[in-house]
Design a protein around this motif. Structure first.
Motif, short mmCIF file in Angstrom:
data_model
loop_
_atom_site.label_atom_id
_atom_site.label_comp_id
_atom_site.label_asym_id
_atom_site.label_seq_id
_atom_site.Cartn_x
_atom_site.Cartn_y
_atom_site.Cartn_z
N PHE A 498 0.83 -1.39 0.03
CA PHE A 498 -0.01 -0.16 -0.12
C PHE A 498 0.70 1.19 0.07
N ALA A 499 0.60 2.12 -0.95
CA ALA A 499 1.34 3.57 -1.20
C ALA A 499 0.70 4.49 -1.42
N GLY A 500 0.15 5.00 -0.44
CA GLY A 500 -0.78 6.44 -0.51
C GLY A 500 -1.98 6.54 0.51
N GLU A 501 -2.81 6.98 -0.11
CA GLU A 501 -4.00 7.03 0.78
C GLU A 501 -5.23 6.02 0.76
N ALA A 502 -5.73 5.69 1.74
CA ALA A 502 -6.82 4.59 1.93
C ALA A 502 -8.07 5.65 2.03
N ILE A 503 -9.26 5.18 1.26
CA ILE A 503 -10.34 5.85 1.61
C ILE A 503 -11.57 4.93 1.74
N ALA A 504 -12.19 5.16 2.89
CA ALA A 504 -13.32 4.28 3.27
C ALA A 504 -14.64 4.82 2.35
N ASN A 505 -15.46 3.85 1.83
CA ASN A 505 -16.50 4.21 1.24
C ASN A 505 -17.67 3.17 1.72
N ILE A 506 -18.46 3.39 2.87
CA ILE A 506 -19.30 2.68 3.46
C ILE A 506 -20.74 3.30 3.29
N ILE A 507 -21.45 2.13 2.74
CA ILE A 507 -23.03 2.51 2.43
C ILE A 507 -23.57 1.78 3.83
N ALA A 508 -24.28 2.70 4.30
CA ALA A 508 -24.88 2.14 5.75
C ALA A 508 -25.90 2.88 6.01
N SER A 509 -26.69 2.31 7.21
CA SER A 509 -27.79 3.16 7.62
C SER A 509 -27.90 3.06 9.22
N THR A 510 -28.60 3.73 9.94
CA THR A 510 -28.77 3.82 11.23
C THR A 510 -30.20 4.07 11.91
N THR A 511 -30.62 3.75 12.84
CA THR A 511 -31.81 3.86 13.45
C THR A 511 -31.94 5.23 14.30
N GLY A 512 -30.77 5.92 14.30
CA GLY A 512 -30.54 6.97 14.93
C GLY A 512 -30.65 8.21 14.18
N THR A 571 -6.25 8.19 6.09
CA THR A 571 -4.67 8.89 6.09
C THR A 571 -3.80 7.93 5.01
N GLU A 572 -2.79 7.99 5.06
CA GLU A 572 -1.73 7.81 4.14
C GLU A 572 -0.51 6.81 4.69
N GLN A 573 -0.01 6.00 4.08
CA GLN A 573 0.76 5.07 4.50
C GLN A 573 1.61 4.16 3.45
N LEU A 574 3.14 3.77 3.79
CA LEU A 574 3.58 3.02 2.91
C LEU A 574 3.77 1.60 3.95
N HIS A 575 3.01 0.63 3.39
CA HIS A 575 3.12 -0.54 4.15
C HIS A 575 3.09 -1.79 3.27
N THR A 576 3.77 -2.85 3.27
CA THR A 576 4.03 -4.01 2.50
C THR A 576 3.46 -5.32 3.32
N ILE A 577 2.10 -5.72 3.05
CA ILE A 577 1.72 -6.86 3.57
C ILE A 577 2.13 -8.01 2.88
#
Length: 638
Positions: A498-512, A571-577
């Motif tokens: 991984f080299a750069g930004e990770a972005i969450a794209n969560i489709i979700a709902s809540t009862t609140g 955020t952004e990281q450089l990490h090899t899994i």
């Protein structure tokens, strides 16, 4: 007139009141000046052995509006050639008196941070910011850049400019070149110096520079208040030390999680705050990205081509300031026409390259002293090249430590041009796949988010208060909770970087009518690994407060049970899994007490009382039409 109490009782009350006031004043006022204006003293005797061979003078330096700033001028007693000036600014006091009467302050930290520079010989100018400790004037946290719109006003830009003028006139045998450096708030100063730079400023190295107060640095992250770190910081380091015992003292006598959960609300914490909390109150009141935060948003202040070389020093495991320094780097990259903008990101907590032991962080070893490497191979050559005219090899655009392989890597651009975006989809079977789910029906996963039983951010019990090492803790402590959705990939058949930004794209709902979403990306070690067997290592993480989904300055109630898209940076990281590891993604709705609990109702969270907190049902969608995923930059293998 008849007194209701004996007269000696009134005398005693008056005496105790007087002593209390005197003690509070002694704790807040700077140490009485020990040097006369311009008097020369031995810096080693005053500030410690690191400064042996240096002389020191203390001055009250006048700014253009007449306000005088307390400033130390330190210089080698013996020098062979004219030297450059290294300028350091701090709001935390260069020399002040602690509770036990000892003299402490940033002057000792400066020696530790810049020890190699002290040895290499520079002229140092160390200054208390306006309104802090020995300096006159009124203090304003992260003072807005008033002079950009009204040249008659003063701010940190003009104070820096005026001080450099003074230093060039006052310091003897200098070479006319000035550099600036610092970490955290001091790093903010090092970056501010570049907005309308003084002609003599030739290099800047801001480290962990706070830059985005509402987006992710120090105070808020995407609208969620950073409870565990920010509350003690504001009430003690900024607003004062009158609270006795301090909030930090009280927390450390309990499990941190239990302490905050027991008190429950911001109002219940008030007895541990100083009596006067103007800045704390202002930060809490401004719970949206309004003008208060926009005026202090450092990247917004830059609108002209970069003219001074800058080395952004970013701490990849920073628990306080990571999104801001990255945002500042990217903004200045867009203004860089002469290849002056560079970054280095190491495996450190908040500027921890400064300390011994940068060969590891918590349970994770880096296989080398990364702090020593950075200072000797990157930082010192940077300043020598620009301030002392030493020859320097071509400096890469980005010098970053790969936390998965434990090696420094150089890139011509960040993110690397050879990387591409990869979507990691979450499935109803709690797996991770790289292709969009094919199911067309209703595919979702649910859990109950109960704020009376929030997910901890750190393994319990924790009797040390805010844990800056939470990002290097084994994340398995939370994965089996019913309110944490854990998704796993197949075992990797080859390395994945991984080299750069990770972005969450969560489709979700809540009862609140409001809630939080937390996403974590984890490197899961195999159970038979030679070291760290089965360890779940956090790589990316972030939180988003649902009411800000249409804009951080436009909080809006969530419609119950309505699917919404929540897209936010991890955020952004450089990490090899590495091959043989698994990829794990966790989704949850509390991260406590790292961030305050959301009452799951649309309201100012800092005003919530216990009865306002409600349990809600969360739904995360994983179908073809409503596909939740994390998008990551993946470096292409050669």
């Amino acid at each position: 007139m008849t007194l209701e109490k004996p007269f000696h009782i009134y005398i005693l009350i008056f005496f105790l009141f007087f002593v209390t006031i005197e003690q509070a004043s002694a704790q807040r006022l700077p140490v009485p000046r020990e040097l006369g204006q311009g008097e020369v003293a031995d810096a080693g005797e005053l500030f410690g052995d690191v400064w042996t061979g240096y002389k020191v003078e203390q001055h009250m330096v006048p700014m253009r509006d007449g306000v005088r700033l307390n400033t130390f001028l330190l210089y080698p007693e013996k020098r062979e050639t004219p030297l450059p000036i290294m300028y350091l600014r701090s709001p935390y006091g260069w020399r002040w008196q602690s509770f036990d009467g000892t003299v402490v302050g940033d002057i000792k930290r400066a020696a530790a941070v810049h020890e190699l520079m002290v040895q290499d010989q520079y002229i140092f100018v160390a200054q208390d910011q306006r309104g802090r400790f020995g300096s006159e004037g009124e203090y304003e946290i992260l003072r807005p850049f008033y002079s950009l719109t009204d040249p008659s006003k003063t701010d940190d830009i003009t104070d820096i400019h005026d001080t450099i003028d003074w230093a060039l006139e006052t310091a003897k045998e200098h070479n006319g070149k000035v550099g600036i450096s610092g970490t955290s708030y001091r790093g903010w100063n090092a970056a501010v110096a570049l907005i309308r730079p003084h002609p003599a400023l030739k290099a800047s190295a801001p480290s962990a520079a706070m830059a985005e107060g509402f987006l992710g640095d120090d105070f808020y992250q995407n609208g969620a208040f950073n409870l565990a770190m920010t509350t003690p910081f504001l009430t003690q380091s900024i607003d004062g030390y009158e609270a006795s015992p301090t909030l930090s003292d009280r927390i450390k006598s309990h499990d941190e999680y239990d302490f905050y959960l027991k008190h429950g609300t911001m109002n219940a914490l008030r007895p541990y705050f100083p009596e006067n909390t103007p800045i704390t109150d202002r930060v809490l009141k401004n719970d949206r990205e309004n003008d208060y935060w926009k005026q202090r948003k450092l990247p917004n202040a830059f609108d002209m081509p970069l003219t001074v070389p800058i080395l952004h020093v970013i701490s990849g495991y920073d628990s306080e300031d990571l999104p801001g320094p990255l945002a500042l780097y990217h903004k200045l990259e867009s203004l860089d026409k002469d290849e002056l903008n560079h970054m280095v990101m190491g495996p450190w907590n908040h500027g921890a390259w400064r300390y011994e032991g940068a060969d590891r962080f918590g349970p994770i070893s880096f296989g080398m002293d990364t702090g020593k490497y950075f200072q000797e191979k990157i930082l010192m050559p940077f300043f020598r090249a620009h301030l002392k005219n030493d020859p320097q090899e071509q400096q890469p655009e980005a010098h970053i430590f790969d936390t998965g392989t434990n090696e420094w890597r150089s890139f011509d651009a960040w993110p690397p041009a050879s990387s591409k975006r990869q979507k990691l989809y979450l499935t109803q079977k709690k797996t991770i796949v790289t292709k969009r789910p094919s199911s067309m029906g209703t595919q979702n996963l649910q859990y109950v988010n109960d704020p009376s039983n929030p997910v901890p951010y750190f393994p319990r019990p924790n009797y040390d208060g805010f844990r800056k090492d939470y990002k290097v803790q084994d994340q398995r402590f939370a994965m089996h909770r019913p309110d944490v959705l854990t998704f796993e990939s197949d075992v990797l058949e080859e390395d994945m970087t991984f080299a750069g930004e990770a972005i969450a794209n969560i489709i979700a709902s809540t009862t609140g009518s409001d809630t939080d979403w937390v996403v974590k990306v984890i490197d899961a070690y195999p159970d038979d690994a030679a070291e760290m067997k089965g360890f779940h290592r956090l790589v990316f993480s972030g939180i988003f407060r649902a009411k800000y989904r249409t804009g951080l300055n436009a909080p809006e109630a969530v419609t119950s049970n309505k699917a919404e898209t929540y897209r936010f940076s991890l955020t952004e990281q450089l990490h090899t899994i590495k091959k043989g590891h698994r990829l794990v993604i966790q989704v949850q709705s509390t991260w406590f007490p790292l961030f305050d609990r959301n009452p799951n109702q649309f309201m100012p969270v800092h005003e919530a009382e216990i009865e306002d907190f409600e349990a809600v049902t969360q739904t995360v969608f994983t179908s073809n039409q409503k596909a939740s995923y994390v998008e990551i930059n993946v470096l292409q293998q050669k």
